[in-house]
Design a protein around this motif. Structure first.
Motif, PDB file in Angstrom:
ATOM      1  N   THR A   1       0.822  -1.211   0.000  1.00 48.96           N
ATOM      2  CA  THR A   1       0.000   0.000   0.000  1.00 48.96           C
ATOM      3  C   THR A   1       0.858   1.264   0.000  1.00 48.96           C
ATOM      4  O   THR A   1       0.344   2.349  -0.268  1.00 48.96           O
TER       5      THR A   1
ATOM      6  N   GLU B   1       0.201  -4.657   3.714  1.00 49.24           N
ATOM      7  CA  GLU B   1       0.357  -3.595   4.708  1.00 49.24           C
ATOM      8  C   GLU B   1       1.615  -3.723   5.556  1.00 49.24           C
ATOM      9  O   GLU B   1       1.791  -2.975   6.517  1.00 49.24           O
TER      10      GLU B   1
ATOM     11  N   TYR C   1      -5.659  -0.830  -2.420  1.00 48.96           N
ATOM     12  CA  TYR C   1      -6.318  -2.126  -2.332  1.00 48.96           C
ATOM     13  C   TYR C   1      -6.799  -2.610  -3.706  1.00 48.96           C
ATOM     14  O   TYR C   1      -7.117  -3.790  -3.851  1.00 48.96           O
TER      15      TYR C   1
ATOM     16  N   ALA D   1     -13.362  -3.125   8.437  1.00 50.62           N
ATOM     17  CA  ALA D   1     -11.985  -3.111   8.925  1.00 50.62           C
ATOM     18  C   ALA D   1     -11.853  -4.031  10.136  1.00 50.62           C
ATOM     19  O   ALA D   1     -12.849  -4.413  10.763  1.00 50.62           O
ATOM     20  N   ARG D   2     -10.611  -4.360  10.475  1.00 51.65           N
ATOM     21  CA  ARG D   2     -10.382  -5.254  11.624  1.00 51.65           C
ATOM     22  C   ARG D   2     -10.905  -4.643  12.919  1.00 51.65           C
ATOM     23  O   ARG D   2     -11.293  -5.368  13.844  1.00 51.65           O
TER      24      ARG D   2
ATOM     25  N   LEU E   1     -11.855 -10.271   4.683  1.00 44.22           N
ATOM     26  CA  LEU E   1     -10.470  -9.871   4.898  1.00 44.22           C
ATOM     27  C   LEU E   1     -10.477  -8.629   5.779  1.00 44.22           C
ATOM     28  O   LEU E   1     -10.920  -7.561   5.357  1.00 44.22           O
TER      29      LEU E   1
ATOM     30  N   ARG F   1      -8.715  -5.792   7.299  1.00 43.93           N
ATOM     31  CA  ARG F   1      -7.510  -4.986   7.140  1.00 43.93           C
ATOM     32  C   ARG F   1      -7.616  -3.718   7.983  1.00 43.93           C
ATOM     33  O   ARG F   1      -8.593  -3.515   8.701  1.00 43.93           O
TER      34      ARG F   1
ATOM     35  N   GLY G   1     -11.679  -4.248   4.216  1.00 40.22           N
ATOM     36  CA  GLY G   1     -11.305  -5.203   3.190  1.00 40.22           C
ATOM     37  C   GLY G   1     -12.543  -5.818   2.567  1.00 40.22           C
ATOM     38  O   GLY G   1     -13.670  -5.517   2.954  1.00 40.22           O
TER      39      GLY G   1
ATOM     40  N   GLU H   1      -0.370  -9.556  14.400  1.00 43.05           N
ATOM     41  CA  GLU H   1      -1.692  -9.004  14.098  1.00 43.05           C
ATOM     42  C   GLU H   1      -2.062  -7.898  15.080  1.00 43.05           C
ATOM     43  O   GLU H   1      -2.647  -6.876  14.702  1.00 43.05           O
TER      44      GLU H   1
ATOM     45  N   LYS I   1      -2.573  -4.153  13.434  1.00 44.37           N
ATOM     46  CA  LYS I   1      -3.943  -3.651  13.417  1.00 44.37           C
ATOM     47  C   LYS I   1      -4.267  -2.758  14.616  1.00 44.37           C
ATOM     48  O   LYS I   1      -5.422  -2.389  14.828  1.00 44.37           O
TER      49      LYS I   1
END
Length: 417
Positions: free
Chosen positions: A10, A57, A128, A229-230, A272, A274, A278, A341, A345
């Protein structure tokens, strides 16, 4: 021990797609005073694994070593991370390899589908929506100066973290890590590039993109839309929802398309998660002759998941997600990935401590709420790669929405002579 950098594909400049992945691929092809072959020999002699790679990322330099070999292996890791040589000869070798890989995409239906799917959902303006490995034009354009500049911009202490997992004493190891990776070991460098992921525009209406691959033995199907998003508060609910829809072998999609109808070896779905939203995707490779019927079943399941889920199915999915959660923590490498992770994130350190409680608390009402918010069969992008002469009439007969037909040249440009 993993060194994780919060910059990946990205962060590629617009005209130099694939720069992050090429830079990472080159980092372990010669570093410090060692050439690529000398570095490979040193790693093999110690019996360790030392790799560098870039994702969407992040960039990661990962060392997996016996404790007894750690002291000898860490300086090699530091050289790969902080002092790669980026030899011109290695760059040219990797460039040829990259161009070969990009040329092979023309023959790989799944790669074509993923490329068109991402572009359809996010557009070329979003990182993306662009291929992480770039294009043949960008692969030819990247110079050693570009690689060095990118590496120096993103490899900074403020942009990275060391993740250490193993039977180690922190007090004993810390001085060695400080000497090799502390602030004094990192040259003074400019700030990393600022990356802005444009807010994606949700799919407004159902439409179909059909990529013609004459003679294809199967049809590759991707159906989906922008997900979340996460950081979403509905993470646990969506994990359980996906387990029911297409995240397990006994999921609805797989039982329908594989077990009941025999259209495919496997059908699945995924979210996904992200930093930015995602995609949500339902996918399968189906028999060419079954393309139309398979699409019908896909939409039957995407519609059905928005209705109340039977209690037994909910309990089964909750148990599956909760009981499979500890698996990555069985190995030091898996544990490191889970900790990565948290860092990438920006998740709270107690995320995993409360995870299974959140999964067990998911209710039928929760599932209906998140399903109706996240999955809308009337507002999805449908990307199909297959033999147009065989499948187009069946696809159009389903009236899924406007159909755009593309050739492989339309997607990738003319093949190199």
């Amino acid at each position: 021990i993993d060194l994780l950098v919060r910059s990946g594909a990205t962060s590629d400049p617009d005209a130099l797609g694939g720069l992050a992945t090429l830079t990472a691929d080159l980092m372990d092809e010669g570093a410090g005073t060692l050439s690529a072959l000398e570095l490979a020999d040193a790693v093999d002699f110690l019996g360790v694994r030392l790799t560098s790679a870039a994702g969407l990322e992040s960039i990661a330099v990962r060392l997996h070593a016996p404790v007894a070999k750690l002291a000898a292996a860490l300086p090699l890791m530091a050289d790969v991370a902080l002092r790669p040589t980026f030899a011109e000869a290695e760059l040219e070798r990797m460039r040829v390899s990259r161009l070969t890989e990009l040329a092979q995409v023309r023959d790989e239906a799944r790669s074509l589908a993923s490329l068109v799917y991402d572009r359809t959902l996010y557009g070329d303006a979003s990182p993306y929506g662009r291929p992480g490995d770039g294009t043949p034009a960008s692969a030819r354009a990247i110079t050693r100066a570009d690689v060095v500049r990118f590496h120096d911009a993103v490899l900074r202490p403020s942009n990275a973290a060391l993740i250490v997992v193993g039977a180690l004493d922190r007090a004993a190891l810390a001085p060695q890590l400080e000497r090799l990776f502390g602030a004094a070991a990192w040259p003074s460098r400019p700030a990393p590039p600022s990356v802005a992921i444009p807010a994606p525009t949700q799919v407004a209406q159902r439409s179909v993109v059909l990529v013609d691959k004459p003679g294809a033995a199967q049809t590759v199907v991707r159906i989906g839309r922008i997900g979340v998003a996460r950081a979403t508060p509905d993470y646990a609910q969506l994990q359980v929802l996906n387990a029911i829809l297409g995240g397990t072998f006994t999921s609805r999609l797989n039982q329908n398309l594989r077990e009941e109808h025999g259209y495919t070896y496997g059908a699945r779905s995924s979210f996904l998660f992200r930093l930015a939203p995602g995609p949500f995707t339902a996918s399968a490779d189906v028999q060419t002759a079954a393309t139309g019927p398979a699409l019908t079943e896909f939409f039957r399941e995407l519609t059905g998941i928005r209705e109340p889920v039977p209690a037994a199915e909910l309990t089964k999915a909750r148990n599956y997600v909760a009981l499979s959660f500890p698996e990555p923590f069985e190995t030091v490498a898996g544990t490191a990935l889970m900790v990565e992770e948290l860092y990438l994130k920006d998740l709270p350190l107690d995320t995993y401590a409360t995870y299974t409680d959140g999964i067990r608390a998911v209710t039928e009402a929760d599932l209906m709420r998140v399903a109706r918010a996240a999955i809308d069969p009337d507002r999805v992008a449908v990307v199909i790669v297959g033999d147009r002469s065989v499948i187009e009439a069946d696809v159009r007969a389903l009236n899924l929405g406007p159909v755009e037909v593309l050739s492989i040249d339309d997607v990738l440009g003319p093949a190199a002579p």
